[in-house]
Scaffold this active site. Structure first.
Site, PDB file in Angstrom:
ATOM      1  N   GLY A  46       0.815  -1.215   0.000  1.00 49.95           N
ATOM      2  CA  GLY A  46       0.000   0.000   0.000  1.00 49.95           C
ATOM      3  C   GLY A  46       0.846   1.262   0.000  1.00 49.95           C
ATOM      4  O   GLY A  46       0.564   2.227  -0.718  1.00 49.95           O
ATOM      5  N   CYS A  47       1.891   1.257   0.809  1.00 48.46           N
ATOM      6  CA  CYS A  47       2.745   2.439   0.912  1.00 48.46           C
ATOM      7  C   CYS A  47       3.540   2.660  -0.374  1.00 48.46           C
ATOM      8  O   CYS A  47       3.782   3.805  -0.775  1.00 48.46           O
ATOM      9  CB  CYS A  47       3.672   2.318   2.115  1.00 48.46           C
ATOM     10  SG  CYS A  47       2.750   2.281   3.682  1.00 48.46           S
ATOM     11  N   THR A  48       3.921   1.578  -1.030  1.00 47.36           N
ATOM     12  CA  THR A  48       4.610   1.705  -2.316  1.00 47.36           C
ATOM     13  C   THR A  48       3.660   2.285  -3.356  1.00 47.36           C
ATOM     14  O   THR A  48       4.031   3.194  -4.115  1.00 47.36           O
ATOM     15  CB  THR A  48       5.155   0.339  -2.773  1.00 47.36           C
ATOM     16  OG1 THR A  48       6.101  -0.112  -1.792  1.00 47.36           O
ATOM     17  CG2 THR A  48       5.815   0.420  -4.130  1.00 47.36           C
ATOM     18  N   ALA A  51       3.246   6.041  -2.569  1.00 49.22           N
ATOM     19  CA  ALA A  51       4.460   6.799  -2.889  1.00 49.22           C
ATOM     20  C   ALA A  51       4.647   6.936  -4.398  1.00 49.22           C
ATOM     21  O   ALA A  51       5.002   8.010  -4.893  1.00 49.22           O
ATOM     22  CB  ALA A  51       5.684   6.130  -2.264  1.00 49.22           C
TER      23      ALA A  51
END
EC number: 1.11.1.24
Length: 157
Positions: A46-48, A51
């Site tokens: 999710g964070c990738t 970003a």
């Protein structure tokens, strides 16, 4: 549970190391609009996604006068690897003790698969040129959030 920020609040200042070990302060951006987003962990799916969405829309945000800063509780080494692997060119700041994350109200109870635990609440803030919160978004989704932010900022064509 930390208190949440609202539009009109003074943005809590911070100085944190970036992925290259250089200190970055919010006050360095005074006179500019800044998107500050908090995410749980570098290099997770999710964070990738989030970003990379910021990376892919960075020119549009920058052209409209917005700088982008990402903050997570990760170490400098982990952030450096994340930035290199995903070609991220905006500052990624590490807050391992979570003091800044808590000051912005981006740390608290989360639920996942029926379990409740404390963690980083995926959140995005727009800070105006005077250092005030213009927008505060808590519990945002990793996918589609940047497109929604661009629409909310009136930048979508």
């Amino acid at each position: 549970m930390t208190e949440r920020l609202s539009p009109g609040d003074e943005a809590p200042d911070f100085t944190l190391p970036d992925s290259e070990g250089k200190d970055v302060s919010l006050r360095d951006y005074r006179g500019k609009s800044v998107v500050v987003y908090f995410y749980p962990a570098a290099s997770t799916p999710g964070c990738t996604k989030q970003a990379c969405d910021f990376r892919d829309n960075l020119a549009e945000l920058n052209d409209a006068g917005y700088q982008v800063i990402g903050i997570s509780p990760d170490t400098q080494a982990k952030l450096a690897k994340f930035a290199a692997n995903e070609s991220l060119t905006f500052p990624l700041l590490g807050d391992p003790d979570k003091g800044v994350i808590e000051a912005w109200g981006a740390y608290g109870e989360k639920k996942n698969y029926g379990k409740t635990y404390l963690g980083v609440i995926r959140s995005t803030f727009v800070v105006d040129a005077d250092g005030k919160i213009a927008n505060a978004f808590y519990n945002v989704r990793a996918t589609g959030h940047v497109a929604k932010l661009i629409r909310d900022l009136g930048l979508a064509s």
